[in-house]
Scaffold this motif. Structure first.
Motif, PDB file in Angstrom:
ATOM      1  N   THR A 142       0.859  -1.179   0.000  1.00  0.00           N
ATOM      2  CA  THR A 142       0.000   0.000   0.000  1.00  0.00           C
ATOM      3  C   THR A 142       0.899   1.234   0.000  1.00  0.00           C
ATOM      4  O   THR A 142       1.927   1.255   0.671  1.00  0.00           O
ATOM      5  N   LEU A 143       0.503   2.265  -0.759  1.00  0.00           N
ATOM      6  CA  LEU A 143       1.326   3.455  -0.897  1.00  0.00           C
ATOM      7  C   LEU A 143       1.347   4.297   0.376  1.00  0.00           C
ATOM      8  O   LEU A 143       0.470   4.188   1.224  1.00  0.00           O
ATOM      9  N   LYS A 144       2.384   5.149   0.502  1.00  0.00           N
ATOM     10  CA  LYS A 144       2.364   6.163   1.560  1.00  0.00           C
ATOM     11  C   LYS A 144       1.084   6.992   1.406  1.00  0.00           C
ATOM     12  O   LYS A 144       0.692   7.273   0.287  1.00  0.00           O
ATOM     13  N   PRO A 145       0.411   7.318   2.516  1.00  0.00           N
ATOM     14  CA  PRO A 145       0.872   7.371   3.904  1.00  0.00           C
ATOM     15  C   PRO A 145       0.851   6.060   4.683  1.00  0.00           C
ATOM     16  O   PRO A 145       1.154   6.066   5.873  1.00  0.00           O
ATOM     17  N   HIS A 146       0.498   4.963   4.059  1.00  0.00           N
ATOM     18  CA  HIS A 146       0.593   3.670   4.738  1.00  0.00           C
ATOM     19  C   HIS A 146       2.069   3.346   4.978  1.00  0.00           C
ATOM     20  O   HIS A 146       2.921   3.673   4.155  1.00  0.00           O
ATOM     21  N   PRO A 147       2.413   2.686   6.087  1.00  0.00           N
ATOM     22  CA  PRO A 147       3.812   2.400   6.402  1.00  0.00           C
ATOM     23  C   PRO A 147       4.384   1.157   5.735  1.00  0.00           C
ATOM     24  O   PRO A 147       5.472   0.693   6.110  1.00  0.00           O
ATOM     25  N   SER A 148       3.701   0.613   4.729  1.00  0.00           N
ATOM     26  CA  SER A 148       4.167  -0.601   4.067  1.00  0.00           C
ATOM     27  C   SER A 148       5.619  -0.498   3.608  1.00  0.00           C
ATOM     28  O   SER A 148       6.416  -1.421   3.796  1.00  0.00           O
ATOM     29  N   GLY A 149       5.988   0.634   3.006  1.00  0.00           N
ATOM     30  CA  GLY A 149       7.357   0.803   2.526  1.00  0.00           C
ATOM     31  C   GLY A 149       8.368   0.878   3.654  1.00  0.00           C
ATOM     32  O   GLY A 149       9.503   0.388   3.522  1.00  0.00           O
ATOM     33  N   ILE A 150       7.982   1.492   4.767  1.00  0.00           N
ATOM     34  CA  ILE A 150       8.850   1.539   5.941  1.00  0.00           C
ATOM     35  C   ILE A 150       9.106   0.130   6.452  1.00  0.00           C
ATOM     36  O   ILE A 150      10.248  -0.248   6.756  1.00  0.00           O
ATOM     37  N   HIS A 151       8.062  -0.661   6.525  1.00  0.00           N
ATOM     38  CA  HIS A 151       8.210  -2.044   6.984  1.00  0.00           C
ATOM     39  C   HIS A 151       9.113  -2.834   6.051  1.00  0.00           C
ATOM     40  O   HIS A 151       9.953  -3.623   6.511  1.00  0.00           O
ATOM     41  N   TYR A 152       8.954  -2.627   4.754  1.00  0.00           N
ATOM     42  CA  TYR A 152       9.800  -3.330   3.776  1.00  0.00           C
ATOM     43  C   TYR A 152      11.276  -3.007   4.008  1.00  0.00           C
ATOM     44  O   TYR A 152      12.134  -3.898   4.010  1.00  0.00           O
ATOM     45  N   ILE A 153      11.576  -1.726   4.201  1.00  0.00           N
ATOM     46  CA  ILE A 153      12.970  -1.310   4.407  1.00  0.00           C
ATOM     47  C   ILE A 153      13.516  -1.855   5.717  1.00  0.00           C
ATOM     48  O   ILE A 153      14.646  -2.378   5.767  1.00  0.00           O
ATOM     49  N   ARG A 154      12.736  -1.784   6.762  1.00  0.00           N
ATOM     50  CA  ARG A 154      13.215  -2.273   8.060  1.00  0.00           C
ATOM     51  C   ARG A 154      13.490  -3.775   8.033  1.00  0.00           C
ATOM     52  O   ARG A 154      14.374  -4.258   8.757  1.00  0.00           O
ATOM     53  N   ARG A 155      12.782  -4.494   7.200  1.00  0.00           N
ATOM     54  CA  ARG A 155      13.035  -5.942   7.097  1.00  0.00           C
ATOM     55  C   ARG A 155      14.403  -6.239   6.495  1.00  0.00           C
ATOM     56  O   ARG A 155      14.908  -7.369   6.654  1.00  0.00           O
ATOM     57  N   GLN A 156      15.008  -5.271   5.816  1.00  0.00           N
ATOM     58  CA  GLN A 156      16.334  -5.494   5.249  1.00  0.00           C
ATOM     59  C   GLN A 156      17.397  -5.592   6.344  1.00  0.00           C
ATOM     60  O   GLN A 156      18.439  -6.211   6.146  1.00  0.00           O
ATOM     61  N   TYR A 157      17.116  -4.955   7.478  1.00  0.00           N
ATOM     62  CA  TYR A 157      18.041  -4.978   8.615  1.00  0.00           C
ATOM     63  C   TYR A 157      17.246  -5.250   9.893  1.00  0.00           C
ATOM     64  O   TYR A 157      17.057  -4.369  10.725  1.00  0.00           O
ATOM     65  N   PRO A 158      16.771  -6.468  10.063  1.00  0.00           N
ATOM     66  CA  PRO A 158      15.908  -6.780  11.211  1.00  0.00           C
ATOM     67  C   PRO A 158      16.605  -6.608  12.559  1.00  0.00           C
ATOM     68  O   PRO A 158      15.932  -6.492  13.587  1.00  0.00           O
ATOM     69  N   GLU A 159      17.931  -6.573  12.554  1.00  0.00           N
ATOM     70  CA  GLU A 159      18.652  -6.400  13.810  1.00  0.00           C
ATOM     71  C   GLU A 159      18.629  -4.953  14.308  1.00  0.00           C
ATOM     72  O   GLU A 159      18.930  -4.694  15.486  1.00  0.00           O
ATOM     73  N   LEU A 160      18.250  -4.012  13.433  1.00  0.00           N
ATOM     74  CA  LEU A 160      18.201  -2.609  13.840  1.00  0.00           C
ATOM     75  C   LEU A 160      16.820  -2.280  14.415  1.00  0.00           C
ATOM     76  O   LEU A 160      15.803  -2.554  13.789  1.00  0.00           O
ATOM     77  N   PRO A 161      16.768  -1.647  15.588  1.00  0.00           N
ATOM     78  CA  PRO A 161      15.474  -1.278  16.166  1.00  0.00           C
ATOM     79  C   PRO A 161      14.850  -0.117  15.408  1.00  0.00           C
ATOM     80  O   PRO A 161      15.525   0.585  14.638  1.00  0.00           O
ATOM     81  N   ALA A 162      13.572   0.116  15.647  1.00  0.00           N
ATOM     82  CA  ALA A 162      12.890   1.227  14.987  1.00  0.00           C
ATOM     83  C   ALA A 162      13.562   2.556  15.285  1.00  0.00           C
ATOM     84  O   ALA A 162      13.602   3.460  14.441  1.00  0.00           O
ATOM     85  N   THR A 163      14.120   2.681  16.487  1.00  0.00           N
ATOM     86  CA  THR A 163      14.766   3.926  16.886  1.00  0.00           C
ATOM     87  C   THR A 163      16.036   4.224  16.098  1.00  0.00           C
ATOM     88  O   THR A 163      16.566   5.333  16.175  1.00  0.00           O
ATOM     89  N   ALA A 164      16.519   3.251  15.336  1.00  0.00           N
ATOM     90  CA  ALA A 164      17.730   3.450  14.532  1.00  0.00           C
ATOM     91  C   ALA A 164      17.421   4.121  13.193  1.00  0.00           C
ATOM     92  O   ALA A 164      18.342   4.493  12.468  1.00  0.00           O
ATOM     93  N   TRP A 165      16.128   4.275  12.876  1.00  0.00           N
ATOM     94  CA  TRP A 165      15.738   4.761  11.557  1.00  0.00           C
ATOM     95  C   TRP A 165      15.128   6.153  11.615  1.00  0.00           C
ATOM     96  O   TRP A 165      14.429   6.496  12.558  1.00  0.00           O
ATOM     97  N   THR A 166      15.397   6.934  10.566  1.00  0.00           N
ATOM     98  CA  THR A 166      14.794   8.263  10.409  1.00  0.00           C
ATOM     99  C   THR A 166      14.318   8.419   8.976  1.00  0.00           C
ATOM    100  O   THR A 166      15.021   8.034   8.037  1.00  0.00           O
ATOM    101  N   MET A 167      13.120   8.975   8.829  1.00  0.00           N
ATOM    102  CA  MET A 167      12.571   9.298   7.511  1.00  0.00           C
ATOM    103  C   MET A 167      12.690  10.798   7.296  1.00  0.00           C
ATOM    104  O   MET A 167      12.428  11.590   8.205  1.00  0.00           O
TER     105      MET A 167
END
Length: 216
Positions: A142-167
């Motif tokens: 689903t396109l932004k504003p849905h977080p689908s793309g954020i979830h996809y990117i975070r799955r590339q580095y599952p060891e990094l917590p959400a707090t490690a990411w900035t949009m």
């Protein structure tokens, strides 16, 4: 060899890294016309107060969208995107900022555009190589504003917590995707009233991309 950093930065593309020439009003009008012609929405629907991605999702959830009609819609949208991206130029200081950030963070693009249009524009402007991946609508459910793309990117580095990411993005839809994806959001040349209207609370507002070098 892929390098590993403790943090990642996700960039919107249009009007964040590139000065977009995409005619979003024409795009919304094209979607609206298709939906009304095929009975997905009423002709009196207030299409101008919605984003293109919201109009697309309205069609998708209408229960009347055929695969052929969806293909016709994406074809119309992609042509408008390609025409606009062909004239796109870089925002100020993009190259110098990315040159520094790519040695400190995992960098991704997250755009509602088609991959072919995004990749061509980023390659032509010389910054495609700064990013580990261009995440376009083909990678999202689903396109932004849905977080689908954020979830996809975070799955590339599952060891990094959400707090490690900035949009980083210019629009409330970027901020909403970031918030719902549980990552921080930095608003670039954005309207605070528009953000507040959509209940988006950025970590910071910036007017110059070089400010990222001190924030991140």
């Amino acid at each position: 060899m892929k390098r590993h950093f403790p943090t990642g930065v996700i960039f919107d593309m249009d009007n964040t890294l590139l000065q977009s020439r995409i005619n979003f009003s024409e795009m919304k009008k094209a979607i609206f016309r298709l939906w009304t012609e095929h009975g997905l929405i009423e002709p009196t629907f207030d299409w101008q107060s919605h984003t293109a991605s919201q109009l697309i999702e309205i069609g998708r959830t209408s229960g009347r969208l055929t695969s052929r009609l969806e293909q016709e819609m994406w074809a119309a949208v992609t042509e408008i995107e390609k025409a606009g991206m062909h004239e796109a130029v870089l925002e100020n200081h993009v190259q110098e900022v990315l040159a520094i950030l790519k040695d400190r963070h995992h960098l991704f693009i997250l755009t509602n555009n088609a991959y072919i249009a995004a990749e061509e524009a980023l390659r032509r402007t010389g910054i495609a190589g700064c990013f580990e991946e261009i995440v376009a609508r083909e990678q999202m459910t689903t396109l932004k504003p849905h977080p689908s793309g954020i979830h996809y990117i975070r799955r590339q580095y599952p060891e990094l917590p959400a707090t490690a990411w900035t949009m980083v993005g210019d629009s409330w839809i970027d901020g909403k995707a970031a918030q719902d994806g549980e990552v921080a959001f930095i608003a670039y040349q954005s309207n605070p009233q528009e953000m507040e209207r959509h209940n988006v609370a950025p970590q910071a507002y910036i007017a110059d991309l070089r400010e990222l070098l001190h924030i991140l």
